[in-house]
Design an enzyme around this catalytic site. Structure first.
Site: not given
Length: 136
Positions: A49-50
């Site tokens: 994820h970011a």
């Protein structure tokens, strides 16, 4: 890819054992959340994820693991294996963690409390946010 930073954590060396200290201006943010990963099987991956707003600081307090960083155009692998050095991950950087050694512990200090709306969990959504073409 140059936005990430490896930061040395100040330590006090003593014959009885070392003490690492994160306070004042060691990090460019006030810590609002702390969590850690442990007992991760060596063939597992974490992350994926970011964050739109949050920054994170990762430390291998025990053992080792690799962090794959991606800014939408370049990927880089950073190996963490020293408890007095950590990886500062800026906002908008995709991250994946892999290759956990036996007994590895990943400590994470975050600039924000948990907020599901701050996550980009789809890699193609992340790429779109960076203006990069999606991957099949």
């Amino acid at each position: 890819m140059s936005d990430y930073q490896i930061i040395s954590i100040p330590k006090i060396t003593d014959p009885r054992g070392n003490l690492a200290v994160i306070e004042k201006d060691v990090l460019p943010f006030a810590t609002k959340r702390v969590y850690y990963l442990f007992d991760v099987p060596s063939d597992s991956r974490r992350g994926g994820h970011a964050h739109k707003e949050q920054m994170e600081f990762l430390i291998a307090v025990s053992g080792s693991f690799d962090v794959i960083l991606d800014d939408g155009h370049h990927r880089e692998v950073i190996s963490l294996n020293k408890p007095d050095r950590g990886l500062l991950i800026p906002t908008g950087t995709w991250r994946e963690l892999e290759n956990f050694s036996s007994g590895a512990v990943c400590l994470v200090l975050s600039s924000g409390e948990f907020d599901e709306g701050d996550y980009l969990r789809s890699y193609n959504e992340f790429l779109r946010s960076k203006g990069a073409p999606s991957k099949p």
